[in-house]
Design a protein around this motif. Structure first.
Motif, PDB file in Angstrom:
ATOM      1  N   THR A   1       6.559   0.294  -9.839  1.00 47.55           N
ATOM      2  CA  THR A   1       5.309  -0.334 -10.259  1.00 47.55           C
ATOM      3  C   THR A   1       5.372  -1.847 -10.083  1.00 47.55           C
ATOM      4  N   VAL A   2       6.460  -2.449 -10.545  1.00 48.23           N
ATOM      5  CA  VAL A   2       6.624  -3.900 -10.428  1.00 48.23           C
ATOM      6  C   VAL A   2       6.673  -4.303  -8.960  1.00 48.23           C
ATOM      7  N   GLY A   3       7.384  -3.532  -8.151  1.00 45.12           N
ATOM      8  CA  GLY A   3       7.471  -3.841  -6.725  1.00 45.12           C
ATOM      9  C   GLY A   3       6.126  -3.729  -6.028  1.00 45.12           C
ATOM     10  N   GLY A  43       0.816  -1.213   0.000  1.00 43.54           N
ATOM     11  CA  GLY A  43       0.000   0.000   0.000  1.00 43.54           C
ATOM     12  C   GLY A  43       0.844   1.254   0.000  1.00 43.54           C
ATOM     13  N   GLY A  44       1.957   1.237   0.735  1.00 46.44           N
ATOM     14  CA  GLY A  44       2.870   2.385   0.717  1.00 46.44           C
ATOM     15  C   GLY A  44       3.467   2.626  -0.662  1.00 46.44           C
ATOM     16  N   LEU A  45       3.837   1.544  -1.342  1.00 45.99           N
ATOM     17  CA  LEU A  45       4.382   1.711  -2.698  1.00 45.99           C
ATOM     18  C   LEU A  45       3.314   2.212  -3.661  1.00 45.99           C
ATOM     19  N   HIS A  46       2.092   1.722  -3.507  1.00 45.91           N
ATOM     20  CA  HIS A  46       1.000   2.223  -4.361  1.00 45.91           C
ATOM     21  C   HIS A  46       0.719   3.692  -4.045  1.00 45.91           C
ATOM     22  N   LEU A  47       0.869   4.072  -2.791  1.00 41.28           N
ATOM     23  CA  LEU A  47       0.682   5.477  -2.424  1.00 41.28           C
ATOM     24  C   LEU A  47       1.738   6.352  -3.090  1.00 41.28           C
ATOM     25  N   LEU A  48       2.989   5.863  -3.157  1.00 39.14           N
ATOM     26  CA  LEU A  48       4.037   6.624  -3.847  1.00 39.14           C
ATOM     27  C   LEU A  48       3.723   6.794  -5.327  1.00 39.14           C
ATOM     28  N   ARG A  49       3.066   5.797  -5.906  1.00 38.31           N
ATOM     29  CA  ARG A  49       2.729   5.865  -7.332  1.00 38.31           C
ATOM     30  C   ARG A  49       1.557   6.802  -7.599  1.00 38.31           C
ATOM     31  N   SER A  50       0.742   7.090  -6.592  1.00 44.37           N
ATOM     32  CA  SER A  50      -0.459   7.893  -6.797  1.00 44.37           C
ATOM     33  C   SER A  50      -0.108   9.384  -6.875  1.00 44.37           C
ATOM     34  N   ASP A  51      -1.105  10.161  -7.248  1.00 46.05           N
ATOM     35  CA  ASP A  51      -0.925  11.624  -7.287  1.00 46.05           C
ATOM     36  C   ASP A  51      -0.650  12.176  -5.905  1.00 46.05           C
ATOM     37  N   GLY A  63       1.072  10.772  -3.557  1.00 46.37           N
ATOM     38  CA  GLY A  63       2.434  10.474  -3.129  1.00 46.37           C
ATOM     39  C   GLY A  63       3.502  11.020  -4.052  1.00 46.37           C
ATOM     40  N   GLY A  64       3.145  11.806  -5.019  1.00 50.33           N
ATOM     41  CA  GLY A  64       4.131  12.417  -5.894  1.00 50.33           C
ATOM     42  C   GLY A  64       4.124  11.863  -7.307  1.00 50.33           C
ATOM     43  N   ALA A  65       3.275  10.905  -7.598  1.00 48.69           N
ATOM     44  CA  ALA A  65       3.103  10.335  -8.933  1.00 48.69           C
ATOM     45  C   ALA A  65       4.419   9.840  -9.515  1.00 48.69           C
ATOM     46  N   HIS A  66       5.168   9.079  -8.714  1.00 49.23           N
ATOM     47  CA  HIS A  66       6.396   8.479  -9.230  1.00 49.23           C
ATOM     48  C   HIS A  66       6.022   7.438 -10.279  1.00 49.23           C
ATOM     49  N   THR A  67       6.725   7.452 -11.407  1.00 48.64           N
ATOM     50  CA  THR A  67       6.347   6.574 -12.520  1.00 48.64           C
ATOM     51  C   THR A  67       7.403   5.529 -12.843  1.00 48.64           C
ATOM     52  N   GLY A  68       8.314   5.288 -11.965  1.00 50.57           N
ATOM     53  CA  GLY A  68       9.370   4.322 -12.241  1.00 50.57           C
ATOM     54  C   GLY A  68       8.831   2.911 -12.384  1.00 50.57           C
ATOM     55  N   THR A  69       9.356   2.184 -13.348  1.00 53.97           N
ATOM     56  CA  THR A  69       8.933   0.805 -13.581  1.00 53.97           C
ATOM     57  C   THR A  69       9.260  -0.101 -12.395  1.00 53.97           C
ATOM     58  N   PRO A  70      10.451   0.028 -11.782  1.00 52.07           N
ATOM     59  CA  PRO A  70      10.712  -0.834 -10.628  1.00 52.07           C
ATOM     60  C   PRO A  70       9.720  -0.603  -9.480  1.00 52.07           C
TER      61      PRO A  70
END
Length: 114
Positions: free
Chosen positions: A43-45, A24-32, A34-41
């Protein structure tokens, strides 16, 4: 008092919760948010940890089911019941069911056969 869950079951459930929180923390980082990080690693993680948490939770449920089955003891085989012979030798009517009390109950959802 007897506990219904052993240490193994609790470990699987707590482990699944911890891994799920990390996912959930990693998904939060991917969201708007959490900063909308778009790195593939990232996402995969995130999705990998989500899948791992789901598998851990499933395994915990299976372990709990096995423990409950073991605690219940061996299953006693039930003797097979023979159908009662119908008077006149006619086959049983498929619209009439017999329940545990032995009382016939007719199926009113279908009209009786002529």
């Amino acid at each position: 008092m007897h506990s219904s869950m052993t240490r193994a079951t609790i470990i699987w459930f707590v482990g699944a919760a911890v891994v799920g929180a990390a996912a959930g923390g990693l998904h939060l980082l991917r969201s708007d948010l959490g900063g909308a990080h778009t790195g593939t690693p990232l996402t995969v993680g995130a999705y990998g940890l989500t899948a791992l948490a789901a598998l851990m939770l499933y395994h915990g449920v299976v372990v709990a089911a096995r423990e409950q089955d073991a605690a219940a003891g061996p299953e006693q085989p039930q003797p097979a019941r023979k159908p009662e012979p119908q008077p006149g030798g006619s086959p049983p009517d498929p619209t009439v069911y017999t329940f545990r009390g032995g009382k016939p109950v007719s199926d009113r959802s279908r009209p009786p056969r002529p």
